[in-house]
Write a protein that holds these residues in place. Structure first.
Motif, short mmCIF file in Angstrom:
data_model
loop_
_atom_site.label_atom_id
_atom_site.label_comp_id
_atom_site.label_asym_id
_atom_site.label_seq_id
_atom_site.Cartn_x
_atom_site.Cartn_y
_atom_site.Cartn_z
N UNK A 130 -25.87 -24.78 29.25
CA UNK A 130 -26.00 -24.01 28.01
C UNK A 130 -24.60 -23.92 27.40
N UNK A 131 -24.47 -24.44 26.19
CA UNK A 131 -23.19 -24.40 25.50
C UNK A 131 -23.28 -23.39 24.36
N UNK A 132 -22.44 -22.37 24.43
CA UNK A 132 -22.41 -21.36 23.37
C UNK A 132 -21.37 -21.81 22.36
N UNK A 133 -21.82 -22.56 21.37
CA UNK A 133 -20.90 -23.20 20.44
C UNK A 133 -20.55 -22.24 19.30
N UNK A 134 -19.25 -22.03 19.11
CA UNK A 134 -18.74 -21.19 18.03
C UNK A 134 -17.83 -22.04 17.16
N UNK A 135 -18.15 -22.14 15.88
CA UNK A 135 -17.20 -22.76 14.97
C UNK A 135 -16.16 -21.71 14.59
#
Ligand code: C2O
Ligand code: CU
Length: 512
Positions: A246-251
């Motif tokens: 699970x990748x919690x991607x934040x720009x």
């Protein structure tokens, strides 16, 4: 006569040189404006995982964190130390984590030599605890906001929000994640640093080994860098030891919009947006995230796999100067020879946003253009919108520009009811606090103002392209009780300690 002729020749020569030079500069700007790093990044550094922030829980159950904003030096792969800023370290910050229902307090101390603030992006909390431009923390000062976490599990983040200086403070490295857990125990990967990872994506430009914070002549969106850092790591790879991650991607970038996909075009599941889990997973091969937005994705990996997370041009109608033609290598995932089993992704994740049947107490038209909203440029002493406690509103937000913007609002998570003239796509079916708006498009958002009223402290709404925000593409709203008059907004000059000391102040819900 001869003198006159000479003068004419000189003037003509000068005009030719100036015009020619300018044309050459424009041509050069064009040729250097597109960035393509596909295949050019050596993924030779293990992805840094920000530590979970330590906290203490007192007898009343208040969980307290300490954050210190400080300057330092970081190895960003430039063959020399880069001067950076961070929380509790030289660059970025630890991951804060709390559970729905908990009382939290954060002691934020400013050890920089500039005034700053810390905003809890995506958090539903009292305006005085929000960390916007009014909650300034002077050099040497400490601010201790506290609130009760009461919203669904989500990936939020924190970053400075000083008036007119947000771009610089975030760019230097002040950013971290704030993960909220709740009792909805869906079967998704959830062990931090094992199968559940923060993925904070930021592009940087360098001048030698130092961060370059100038931007090109036509880069009105702000800084666009050719080096993409993930959690501050240049050229990162991640060793995957489970079937699914699970990748919690934040720009967390200042200006760049990414369209995330994998080099082998594999499908992945989007399971959460800004405000928490989607109603159901959405299988996709690409996902657009503008600055400030988050998405949790679950990627399935095979033993011995190698795949690269990349960004391809986000739009069809391209504008080189907003990074719209750039292609970027971001992060390599490397599957171990044997992988531990992971649970299958559940088909139902969380209740969908449910404001569609609420009575609407106000419909507002908000437009974004250049560095102005329809209310004008951001003014710390002007309240643009007064919303009432326990009401639901519709905000129609239009990007009336030929350039991209996005829209972020503090305090609430909203439901997207229309997107670019149609129903929202499945990835926008969950709670959101930041939304991308393409040039000349509009979105319709529905939001409910609950729990916290404060007629004297405003929340912000703004474009999250940080240069736009700093230049004035921001407005202020207050949430007041029905019928309550809105007082003048007090602009603190130099305040070292804004919040009170008792965990109950600022909680309007207890004040009635
Ligand atoms: Cu992420 Cu008003 O900010
Ligand atoms: Cu903008």
């Amino acid at each position: 006569m001869r003198t006159a002729l000479r003068l004419v020749v000189a003037v003509v020569t000068m005009v030719v040189l100036v015009v020619g030079g300018f044309a050459a500069y424009i041509a050069w700007s064009f040729s250097t404006a597109s960035i393509d790093t596909i295949g050019k990044v050596d993924f030779d550094r293990p992805l840094v995982i920000p530590p979970l922030a330590k906290s203490t829980v007192d007898a009343k159950g208040v969980r307290t964190f300490d954050l210190s904003m400080q300057a330092g030096e970081t190895d960003l792969g430039r063959g020399g130390a880069t001067r950076t800023w961070g929380f509790n370290g030289a660059f970025l910050g630890p991951t804060l984590r709390a559970t729905r229902g908990e009382q939290v307090r954060v002691n934020v101390s400013n050890r920089l030599d500039e005034t700053s603030t810390v905003h809890w992006h995506g958090m539903h909390l009292p305006a005085a605890m929000d960390g916007g431009p009014h909650q300034a923390i002077n050099p040497g000062g400490t601010w201790s906001p506290h609130w009760q976490v009461d919203q669904p599990a989500a990936t939020l983040w924190y970053h400075p929000h000083p008036h007119g200086e947000t771009a610089k403070h975030v760019y230097r490295g002040l950013a971290g994640m704030f993960i909220i857990d709740d009792a909805n125990d869906v079967a998704l990967p959830k062990t931090y640093g094992l199968d559940d990872f923060p993925i904070l994506v930021q592009d940087k430009a360098f001048d030698g080994s130092q961060l370059d914070d100038t931007h090109g002549l036509f880069q009105s969106a702000g800084i666009l860098g050719d080096t993409v850092l993930v959690n501050g790591t240049p050229g990162p790879f991640l060793d995957v030891v489970t079937e699914r991650v699970r990748l919690r991607v934040l720009n967390g970038s200042n200006a760049r919009v990414y369209r995330f996909h994998f080099d082998d075009n594999r499908a992945y599941a989007v399971v959460a947006s800004d405000g928490g889990l989607l109603p159901r997973p959405v299988e996709t091969r690409e996902l657009l995230l503008s600055p400030g937005e988050r998405a949790e994705i679950v990627v399935t990996v095979r033993p011995g796999d190698r795949t690269v997370l990349q960004s391809t041009p986000p739009f069809v109608d391209t504008n080189r100067f907003t990074g719209d033609t750039d292609r970027l290598d971001i992060l390599e995932l490397r599957g171990a020879a044997t992988l531990r089993p992971s649970p299958a992704i559940p088909s139902d994740l969380a209740p969908a946003p449910d404001l569609s049947d609420d009575p609407v107490s106000a419909t507002r038209e908000i437009s974004l253009s250049g560095s102005n909203t329809n209310f004008g440029k951001m003014d710390m002493e002007r309240v643009d919108v007064v919303s009432r406690l326990d009401t639901t509103e519709v905000w129609d937000v239009t990007n009336s520009d030929g350039q991209a913007h996005n829209f972020h609002i503090h305090d609430v998570q909203f439901q997207v009811t229309r997107y670019a003239g149609g129903p929202p796509p499945a990835v926008l079916a969950g709670w959101k606090d930041t939304i991308f708006i393409a040039p000349n498009e509009s979105v319709e958002l529905r939001m409910r103002f609950a729990d916290f009223a404060d007629a004297n402290n405003p929340y912000m709404f703004h474009c999250h392209l940080l240069r736009h925000e700093d230049q004035g593409l921001m407005g202020q709203f207050v949430v007041a009780r029905p019928g309550e008059a809105v007082g003048g907004i007090h602009v603190p000059g130099h305040v070292d300690h804004v919040a009170g000391s008792e965990p109950s102040d600022g909680h309007a819900r207890h004040a009635d």
